[in-house]
Design an enzyme around this catalytic site. Structure first.
Site, PDB file in Angstrom:
ATOM      1  N   ASN A 151       0.877  -1.178   0.000  1.00 24.63           N
ATOM      2  CA  ASN A 151       0.000   0.000   0.000  1.00 24.63           C
ATOM      3  C   ASN A 151       0.912   1.225   0.000  1.00 24.63           C
ATOM      4  OD1 ASN A 151      -1.842   2.013   0.465  1.00 24.63           O
ATOM      5  ND2 ASN A 151      -2.312   1.407   2.576  1.00 24.63           N
ATOM      6  N   LYS A 202       0.144   4.255  -0.431  1.00 23.66           N
ATOM      7  CA  LYS A 202      -0.487   5.484   0.076  1.00 23.66           C
ATOM      8  C   LYS A 202      -0.190   6.635  -0.889  1.00 23.66           C
ATOM      9  CE  LYS A 202      -0.198   3.485   4.632  1.00 23.66           C
ATOM     10  NZ  LYS A 202      -0.135   3.667   6.083  1.00 23.66           N
ATOM     11  N   HIS A 251      -9.594   1.547   4.834  1.00 22.90           N
ATOM     12  CA  HIS A 251      -8.294   1.723   5.501  1.00 22.90           C
ATOM     13  C   HIS A 251      -8.452   2.716   6.655  1.00 22.90           C
ATOM     14  CE1 HIS A 251      -4.166   2.949   6.243  1.00 22.90           C
ATOM     15  NE2 HIS A 251      -3.823   1.781   5.737  1.00 22.90           N
ATOM     16  N   GLU A 307      -6.785   5.152   7.554  1.00 29.12           N
ATOM     17  CA  GLU A 307      -6.612   6.571   7.180  1.00 29.12           C
ATOM     18  C   GLU A 307      -7.870   7.111   6.516  1.00 29.12           C
ATOM     19  OE1 GLU A 307      -2.883   5.825   5.205  1.00 29.12           O
ATOM     20  OE2 GLU A 307      -2.048   5.377   7.186  1.00 29.12           O
ATOM     21  N   GLU A 354      -5.437  -4.267  10.862  1.00 27.23           N
ATOM     22  CA  GLU A 354      -4.394  -3.249  11.013  1.00 27.23           C
ATOM     23  C   GLU A 354      -4.688  -2.415  12.253  1.00 27.23           C
ATOM     24  OE1 GLU A 354      -2.413  -2.381   6.973  1.00 27.23           O
ATOM     25  OE2 GLU A 354      -4.194  -1.153   7.064  1.00 27.23           O
ATOM     26  N   GLY A 413       2.414   2.785  10.609  1.00 23.31           N
ATOM     27  CA  GLY A 413       3.371   3.864  10.372  1.00 23.31           C
ATOM     28  C   GLY A 413       4.132   4.304  11.616  1.00 23.31           C
ATOM     29  N   SER A 417       3.334  -1.615  10.474  1.00 24.57           N
ATOM     30  CA  SER A 417       4.784  -1.680  10.701  1.00 24.57           C
ATOM     31  C   SER A 417       5.391  -3.050  10.393  1.00 24.57           C
ATOM     32  CB  SER A 417       5.128  -1.232  12.125  1.00 24.57           C
ATOM     33  OG  SER A 417       4.768   0.131  12.316  1.00 24.57           O
TER      34      SER A 417
END
Ligand code: PGA
Length: 250
Positions: free
Chosen positions: A8, A10, A94, A96, A165, A171, A210
């Site tokens: 991904n 992003k 996701h 985000e 996730e 991240g 991560s």
């Protein structure tokens, strides 16, 4: 089913950077067996990526999409635009999208339905925040996201993959331990087995947050971890290919 190891990217990589990445990446993974590789570039790079990957087994994914086919939806991308370019996967829900852009389970559910109608394979992302984990609500949050996100598509479960996730691991450089991840993955496996009435053999439950070339092996060894969704470490072809290599050797 083969593990699914997905990148991904992003909001990273221009067209030129995408071309450069793929050129460096392909020789690193040419001997890959028993692992499915997917790359989800930003929309602006999908066209060039689809050309560069056309003679390979590497799949393409969208990072998001809207659920309508076309119309007055400024800034959105439709399922038809993805399938025309040979995209086969789409990442939906996701964290985000949920936390920065305010996507709710009901919208994500409309997108899952639309993806399936158009022959795209959704990867539904779920996961708790640090606060929810500390309050002991991890499993109930994940259950709500799965039940609501997959409402009406329970019978189609094997056409869907799920990515667990934890938001606190994305991240941050702090991954869930293999034990923490396995606890949630086995919970998800039981849940989707129940809601699909046993029709979940084709569903991979991927871990994301991560993942890197050092922790991938201990995570993928867990019985209910069936792949990875990789952000930061997927931006470097060397590191991403190492994660793939480690996963196929397990
Ligand atoms: P990360 O991102 O690997 O950088 O933690 C994972 C993701 O958000 O899919």
């Amino acid at each position: 089913m083969a593990y699914l190891i997905a990148a991904n990217w992003k909001m990273n990589k221009t067209v030129a950077e995408t071309e450069d990445y793929i050129q460096r990446f392909l020789p690193l993974v040419e001997d890959t067996k028993n692992v499915e590789i997917m790359i989800a570039p930003p929309f602006t790079s999908i066209f060039v990526a689809s050309q560069k990957l056309s003679n390979t087994d590497i799949k393409l994914g969208g990072q998001n999409m809207y659920y309508k086919e076309k119309g007055a939806f400024t800034g959105e991308i439709s399922p038809l635009m993805l399938t025309e370019l040979g995209v086969s996967y789409v990442i939906l829900g996701h964290s985000e999208r949920r936390h920065i852009f305010g996507e709710k389970d009901s919208l994500i559910n409309s997108k899952v339905l639309s993806a399936l109608e158009h022959g795209l394979r959704p990867i539904l992302c779920v996961g708790e925040t640090l606060e929810e984990r500390e309050q002991g609500r991890t499993l109930s949050v994940v259950e709500r996201q799965i039940r609501n996100g997959l409402a009406g598509v329970e019978a189609e479960m094997s056409r869907i993959d799920i990515a667990y996730e934890p938001v606190w691991a994305i991240g941050t450089g702090v991954n869930a331990t293999p034990e923490q991840a396995e606890e949630v993955h086995s919970f998800i496996r039981n849940l989707i087995n129940e809601i699909s009435k046993g029709n979940d053999q084709g569903t991979r439950i991927m871990y994301g947050g991560s993942v890197n070339e050092n922790n991938a092996e201990s995570l993928i060894k867990q019985p209910n971890i069936n792949g990875f969704l990789v952000g930061t470490a997927s931006l470097d072809p060397e590191r991403f290919s190492q994660i793939i290599k480690v996963s196929q050797e397990v």
